[in-house]
Scaffold this motif. Structure first.
Motif, PDB file in Angstrom:
ATOM      1  N   THR A 254       0.834  -1.197   0.000  1.00 46.12           N
ATOM      2  CA  THR A 254       0.000   0.000   0.000  1.00 46.12           C
ATOM      3  C   THR A 254       0.870   1.248   0.000  1.00 46.12           C
ATOM      4  O   THR A 254       2.093   1.181   0.213  1.00 46.12           O
ATOM      5  N   VAL A 255       0.235   2.403  -0.198  1.00 45.00           N
ATOM      6  CA  VAL A 255       0.962   3.663  -0.157  1.00 45.00           C
ATOM      7  C   VAL A 255       1.578   3.877   1.220  1.00 45.00           C
ATOM      8  O   VAL A 255       2.704   4.377   1.338  1.00 45.00           O
ATOM      9  N   GLU A 256       0.881   3.482   2.268  1.00 43.93           N
ATOM     10  CA  GLU A 256       1.444   3.626   3.606  1.00 43.93           C
ATOM     11  C   GLU A 256       2.689   2.762   3.760  1.00 43.93           C
ATOM     12  O   GLU A 256       3.670   3.172   4.396  1.00 43.93           O
ATOM     13  N   ASP A 257       2.648   1.555   3.185  1.00 45.87           N
ATOM     14  CA  ASP A 257       3.849   0.718   3.185  1.00 45.87           C
ATOM     15  C   ASP A 257       4.987   1.432   2.454  1.00 45.87           C
ATOM     16  O   ASP A 257       6.141   1.424   2.901  1.00 45.87           O
ATOM     17  N   ALA A 258       4.667   2.041   1.320  1.00 48.50           N
ATOM     18  CA  ALA A 258       5.682   2.733   0.526  1.00 48.50           C
ATOM     19  C   ALA A 258       6.327   3.860   1.332  1.00 48.50           C
ATOM     20  O   ALA A 258       7.553   4.054   1.290  1.00 48.50           O
ATOM     21  N   LYS A 259       5.516   4.613   2.060  1.00 51.00           N
ATOM     22  CA  LYS A 259       6.047   5.699   2.885  1.00 51.00           C
ATOM     23  C   LYS A 259       7.003   5.153   3.941  1.00 51.00           C
ATOM     24  O   LYS A 259       8.039   5.757   4.230  1.00 51.00           O
TER      25      LYS A 259
ATOM     26  N   LEU B  22       8.719  -0.343  -5.175  1.00 53.95           N
ATOM     27  CA  LEU B  22       7.700   0.710  -5.089  1.00 53.95           C
ATOM     28  C   LEU B  22       6.804   0.751  -6.326  1.00 53.95           C
ATOM     29  O   LEU B  22       5.657   1.203  -6.247  1.00 53.95           O
ATOM     30  N   GLY B  23       7.290   0.279  -7.438  1.00 48.79           N
ATOM     31  CA  GLY B  23       6.473   0.252  -8.634  1.00 48.79           C
ATOM     32  C   GLY B  23       5.354  -0.769  -8.590  1.00 48.79           C
ATOM     33  O   GLY B  23       4.448  -0.749  -9.443  1.00 48.79           O
ATOM     34  N   ASN B  24       5.391  -1.680  -7.619  1.00 53.18           N
ATOM     35  CA  ASN B  24       4.370  -2.733  -7.524  1.00 53.18           C
ATOM     36  C   ASN B  24       3.069  -2.252  -6.899  1.00 53.18           C
ATOM     37  O   ASN B  24       2.047  -2.929  -6.992  1.00 53.18           O
TER      38      ASN B  24
ATOM     39  N   THR C  51       0.443   9.654 -10.215  1.00 51.72           N
ATOM     40  CA  THR C  51       1.755   9.276 -10.729  1.00 51.72           C
ATOM     41  C   THR C  51       2.851  10.110 -10.067  1.00 51.72           C
ATOM     42  O   THR C  51       3.947   9.615  -9.802  1.00 51.72           O
ATOM     43  N   ASP C  52       2.544  11.377  -9.799  1.00 50.00           N
ATOM     44  CA  ASP C  52       3.516  12.237  -9.118  1.00 50.00           C
ATOM     45  C   ASP C  52       3.911  11.668  -7.762  1.00 50.00           C
ATOM     46  O   ASP C  52       5.086  11.725  -7.369  1.00 50.00           O
ATOM     47  N   GLN C  53       2.941  11.135  -7.026  1.00 49.42           N
ATOM     48  CA  GLN C  53       3.250  10.572  -5.709  1.00 49.42           C
ATOM     49  C   GLN C  53       4.204   9.388  -5.835  1.00 49.42           C
ATOM     50  O   GLN C  53       5.181   9.272  -5.084  1.00 49.42           O
ATOM     51  N   LYS C  54       3.936   8.508  -6.769  1.00 49.01           N
ATOM     52  CA  LYS C  54       4.810   7.366  -7.013  1.00 49.01           C
ATOM     53  C   LYS C  54       6.203   7.826  -7.429  1.00 49.01           C
ATOM     54  O   LYS C  54       7.225   7.358  -6.888  1.00 49.01           O
ATOM     55  N   ASN C  55       6.276   8.743  -8.383  1.00 39.59           N
ATOM     56  CA  ASN C  55       7.570   9.195  -8.890  1.00 39.59           C
ATOM     57  C   ASN C  55       8.372   9.942  -7.839  1.00 39.59           C
ATOM     58  O   ASN C  55       9.609   9.874  -7.821  1.00 39.59           O
TER      59      ASN C  55
ATOM     60  N   ASP D 295      21.812   8.098 -10.904  1.00 38.63           N
ATOM     61  CA  ASP D 295      20.744   8.138  -9.901  1.00 38.63           C
ATOM     62  C   ASP D 295      20.222   9.556  -9.704  1.00 38.63           C
ATOM     63  O   ASP D 295      19.014   9.772  -9.548  1.00 38.63           O
ATOM     64  N   LEU D 296      21.123  10.529  -9.684  1.00 43.72           N
ATOM     65  CA  LEU D 296      20.683  11.914  -9.508  1.00 43.72           C
ATOM     66  C   LEU D 296      19.883  12.390 -10.716  1.00 43.72           C
ATOM     67  O   LEU D 296      18.869  13.082 -10.571  1.00 43.72           O
ATOM     68  N   LYS D 297      20.315  12.016 -11.913  1.00 46.62           N
ATOM     69  CA  LYS D 297      19.561  12.371 -13.113  1.00 46.62           C
ATOM     70  C   LYS D 297      18.166  11.740 -13.070  1.00 46.62           C
ATOM     71  O   LYS D 297      17.150  12.397 -13.386  1.00 46.62           O
ATOM     72  N   THR D 298      18.098  10.469 -12.683  1.00 46.85           N
ATOM     73  CA  THR D 298      16.804   9.793 -12.575  1.00 46.85           C
ATOM     74  C   THR D 298      15.918  10.487 -11.553  1.00 46.85           C
ATOM     75  O   THR D 298      14.721  10.687 -11.776  1.00 46.85           O
ATOM     76  N   ALA D 299      16.513  10.870 -10.414  1.00 47.27           N
ATOM     77  CA  ALA D 299      15.744  11.563  -9.374  1.00 47.27           C
ATOM     78  C   ALA D 299      15.206  12.892  -9.897  1.00 47.27           C
ATOM     79  O   ALA D 299      14.041  13.253  -9.653  1.00 47.27           O
ATOM     80  N   ILE D 300      16.039  13.629 -10.623  1.00 44.80           N
ATOM     81  CA  ILE D 300      15.606  14.915 -11.184  1.00 44.80           C
ATOM     82  C   ILE D 300      14.442  14.713 -12.146  1.00 44.80           C
ATOM     83  O   ILE D 300      13.455  15.465 -12.130  1.00 44.80           O
ATOM     84  N   GLU D 301      14.541  13.701 -12.987  1.00 43.86           N
ATOM     85  CA  GLU D 301      13.506  13.467 -13.995  1.00 43.86           C
ATOM     86  C   GLU D 301      12.224  12.898 -13.406  1.00 43.86           C
ATOM     87  O   GLU D 301      11.138  13.146 -13.928  1.00 43.86           O
ATOM     88  N   LEU D 302      12.343  12.127 -12.321  1.00 45.26           N
ATOM     89  CA  LEU D 302      11.156  11.515 -11.714  1.00 45.26           C
ATOM     90  C   LEU D 302      10.373  12.482 -10.841  1.00 45.26           C
ATOM     91  O   LEU D 302       9.145  12.582 -10.949  1.00 45.26           O
ATOM     92  N   MET D 303      11.051  13.198  -9.974  1.00 42.63           N
ATOM     93  CA  MET D 303      10.347  13.987  -8.967  1.00 42.63           C
ATOM     94  C   MET D 303       9.676  15.203  -9.596  1.00 42.63           C
ATOM     95  O   MET D 303      10.286  15.908 -10.401  1.00 42.63           O
TER      96      MET D 303
END
Length: 580
Positions: free
Chosen positions: A41-46, A124-126, A133-137, A188-196
Motif C-alpha cells: 500500500t501507499v502507507e507501506d511505501a512511505k 515501489l512500482g508494484n 503518478t507524481d506521488q509514485k515518482n 541516480d541523480l539524473k533519474t531523481a531529477i527526472e522523476l520527482m
C-alpha cells in the motif's frame, strides 16, 4: 514538541523486517513482511522510504566515523582535538589510522542504506493505489537520490568501492572503477531529477528531498568528479552522458525555480546562537534584532537537505542516540567547567578546534567580512572566563571556536543558572536537562548559498557569488577562480564542504601545509601543531585523501577487495608534544 522533525523517525520504527516466507507449503505468509507481500500500500511505501532516511540518523549514532565529520577534521580549517585518549579525532585530522577497522561501522551503515534504497527502487512500482503518478515518482526519486548520496559519501571517503545496485546477493564484488562509481551516482541523480515533480515542499514534506535538491546534489557530485579526476564529462550506465552544460541547466533551474532563497535579514540568523532564548544574553548578538530562522520549529528557507532530530534520543537499546544531534555534542567546547564560562556555547568533546590559519587567512583576505566573527569565536575576546584544557587533557586546543554547528545553551527560565542546551527550554518534552542527548537543531547538508556559488563556478560568472556577498554587505567583485574559492571557504566553513573542495581543486597539499606549527594548547599549556607521523602533506600525497578500507571487509572478501594506497603504515598512537 517538534512534530515536523519527527516525520521519518516515527515511521522508521514501524518498518517490518524482511525474511523468507516459504516452508514446506507454497502459501502466503500473513505474519511476516517480505518482498512478496510488502510493500503493498501507499502507507507501506512511505515506511520503506522513511527507512532509507533513517540511515542518516543511524550513522549519527557514531558521528566521528562519518564522512561529514571526517570532512571537517581532515580539512585545513580544523584540527583534530578531543582529549589524550580521543585517538580517532586526531587520526582523522592527520589522515592516519587508529585501528584496522576504524571506519567499518560507517561502511556497514551506508551499505545498509544502499540496500534499503535498492529495495525501494525494486518494489515501489508494484503498488497500485498511489494517489497520482507524481506521488509514485516522488518516492522513487527520493530512493534514487538517497542511494546516490550514500555512494557519494562512500566514494569521497574511500575512493573506489563495490557498486551494488540490486538486493539480490552479490558476493565478493571488487571495487568499481571511478567512472563506473561516479557514473552510477550521477545516473541516480539524473533519474531523481527526472522523476520527482517540480513541486515546492510543504511543511508535511519537511525533511524530504525534492527535484531541486537533486539538482543541487548533481552540481556537487559533478564538480567533485570532474575536478578530482580531471574529466570534462561522464558516461552513465545507460549509455548517455552528462556534460557541464547539462549541469549548468539543472543548477540554473534550482536557482530560478526552486523557491529556496537566501536568508537576507542577517547571516547570523542562520545559526542557533541567535535563537530567541539566547540572543539577548549573548553580548555578540544582544540588541541586534536577530531572530533564528528555526525558532520554535520554523522552516529555514535556505536549508535544502538536512538531518532532522527529535526529543526521543536515549541510551536505551535500539540505536536511538542518533535521534539527537551528536555532531553538536562532539563539536561542543570540551567540558569540565561552568556553563557560564562558555555561554552561549554548550559543552561536549572538543572535536575540531578551529585552525588559526583559517582566521589568519580570512583576516588578511577579507578583513571586513562580518561572516568571520559570525562563524568563529575568538575566545580571548568573547569568553573572558573560559578555562583552557577541558578535563586537563585537551589536545590541539586553539583560541578559536566555531559557532555554526556547536551545542548552544541558554539561561534557565526559573533563574537557576544555565541550561545545557537551549532546546530543553524551547521544546518541552525532554526527560532531563542532558547535554549529551538534547541537541536537536538541524544539521544542514545542502544550503542554497552553496548552489549559488556552484552556479558561479560552473559558469565562470560572478552573479551567484555576488548575491552571496551582498547578503552580508560586501561589494560585488569580478569572477576569478581564486575569488570563488575564497568565497566558498568563508561562506561555507564548518559545513562539511571544504575537504572535498580543496581535493577537487588540487590545492590540498598547499592548504594543509599551513596547519604546521600553528599555535595550540595541550592540557591548557602552550603547544604547537607540529608534525605527527609523516606529516599532513606526506599523508595526503600517499593517500590522495582517501581513507583506509576496513580490514575486516577485505578479509571477508577473501582478498577481492584491495586496500587503498598509502595505508601500509601510519598508525596513530597518541599526540606528541612539540611546543613546550
Amino acid at each position: 514538541m517538534k512534530p515536523i522533525k519527527l516525520i521519518y523517525l516515527f515511521l522508521a520504527a514501524a518498518i517490518l523486517p524482511f525474511s523468507g516466507c516459504e516452508k514446506f507449503l507454497d502459501s502466503e505468509n500473513l505474519t511476516q513482511a517480505n518482498t512478496g507481500n510488502y510493500p503493498r500500500t501507499v502507507e507501506d511505501a512511505k515506511q520503506v522510504v522513511t527507512g532509507i532516511y533513517n540511515n542518516l540518523n543511524i550513522a549519527n549514532t557514531n558521528p566521528q566515523f562519518t564522512f561529514y565529520y571526517i570532512s571537517e577534521l581532515a580539512s585545513d580549517d580544523r584540527l583534530g582535538g578531543g582529549g589524550d585518549n580521543d585517538f580517532v579525532m586526531q587520526a582523522e585530522d592527520l589522515m592516519m589510522n587508529y585501528n584496522a577497522d576504524m571506519l567499518r561501522q560507517f561502511w556497514i551503515d551506508r551499505y545498509k542504506g544502499i540496500y534499503q534504497a535498492n529495495l525501494a527502487i525494486e518494489t515501489l512500482g508494484n503498488i497500485t493505489n498511489y494517489e497520482s503518478t507524481d506521488q509514485k515518482n516522488q518516492m522513487l526519486g527520493e530512493a534514487h537520490f538517497l542511494r546516490a548520496f550514500f555512494y557519494y559519501e562512500l566514494a569521497s571517503l574511500f575512493g573506489n568501492v563495490p557498486l551494488i545496485t540490486a538486493t539480490s546477493p552479490a558476493v565478493n564484488l571488487p571495487k568499481a572503477s571511478s567512472e563506473q562509481e561516479w557514473g552510477q551516482i550521477l545516473q541516480d541523480l539524473k533519474t531523481a531529477i527526472e522523476l520527482m515533480p517540480a513541486k515546492p515542499r510543504g511543511s508535511a514534506e519537511e525533511g524530504h528531498v525534492n527535484k531541486w535538491v537533486a539538482e543541487a546534489m548533481m552540481g556537487r557530485a559533478f564538480l567533485f568528479y570532474t575536478g578530482y579526476y580531471q574529466k570534462e564529462n561522464i558516461t552513465l550506465p545507460d549509455g548517455s552522458s552528462i556534460s557541464k552544460s547539462d549541469v549548468i541547466a539543472w543548477v540554473d533551474d534550482c536557482v530560478n525555480n526552486s523557491g529556496y532563497t537566501l536568508v537576507t535579514s542577517d547571516y547570523r540568523n542562520l545559526w542557533a546562537y541567535s535563537n530567541r532564548l539566547t540572543v539577548n544574553d549573548y553580548n555578540y548578538t544582544k540588541g541586534k534584532g536577530l531572530k533564528w530562522v528555526e525558532d520554535d520549529n520554523a522552516i529555514n528557507p535556505e536549508s535544502m537537505f538536512a538531518i532532522k532530530f527529535s526529543q526521543f534520543a536515549s541510551w536505551d537499546a535500539g540505536a536511538t542516540i542518533g535521534y539527537s544531534n551528536q555532531y553538536a555534542l562532539h563539536f561542543g567546547m570540551r567540558g569540565g567547567q561552568d556553563f557560564g564560562n562558555t555561554f552561549p556555547f554548550g559543552q561536549g568533546w572538543g572535536a575540531g578546534p578551529v585552525a588559526p590559519n583559517l582566521w589568519n587567512d580570512w583576516t588578511t583576505s577579507e578583513p571586513n567580512d562580518p561572516r568571520r566573527t559570525a562563524s568563529i569565536c575568538y575566545i580571548p575576546d568573547e569568553l573572558p572566563n573560559y578555562k583552557r584544557g577541558g578535563w586537563s587533557d585537551f589536545v590541539q586546543e586553539t583560541d578559536y571556536f566555531e559557532k555554526k554547528t556547536s551545542a548552544i545553551t541558554c539561561k534557565a527560565s526559573d533563574g537557576s543558572g544555565y541550561r545545557a542546551t537551549f532546546e530543553y527550554e524551547m521544546y518541552k518534552g525532554f526527560s532531563s536537562d542532558n547535554y549529551q542527548l538534547n541537541n536537536i537543531h538541524d544539521l544542514v547538508l545542502i544550503r542554497f548559498a552553496d548552489v549559488l556559488l556552484m552556479q558561479s563556478e560552473l559558469k565562470k560568472d560572478a552573479t551567484g557569488m555576488n548575491r552571496v556577498r551582498a547578503r552580508v554587505g560586501l561589494p560585488a567583485i569580478a569572477y576569478s577562480d581564486a575569488a570563488l574559492r575564497n568565497e566558498r571557504r568563508w561562506e561555507l566553513c564548518f559545513e562539511g564542504i571544504r575537504w572535498n573542495d580543496i581535493r577537487r581543486w588540487h590545492i590540498a597539499e598547499e592548504a594543509l601545509a599551513k596547519q604546521i606549527n600553528q599555535p595550540t594548547y595541550h592540557g591548557g599549556k602552550p603547544d604547537k601543531n607540529g608534525i605527527q607521523g609523516d606529516g599532513y602533506v606526506a599523508r595526503y600525497q600517499a593517500t590522495g585523501g582517501f581513507f583506509k578500507i576496513p580490514e575486516s571487509e577485505i578479509s571477508l572478501s577473501q582478498g577481492v577487495l584491495e586496500q587503498n594506497a598509502g595505508w601500509s603504515s601510519g598508525d596513530y598512537t597518541g599526540w606528541i608534544e612539540t611546543g613546550r
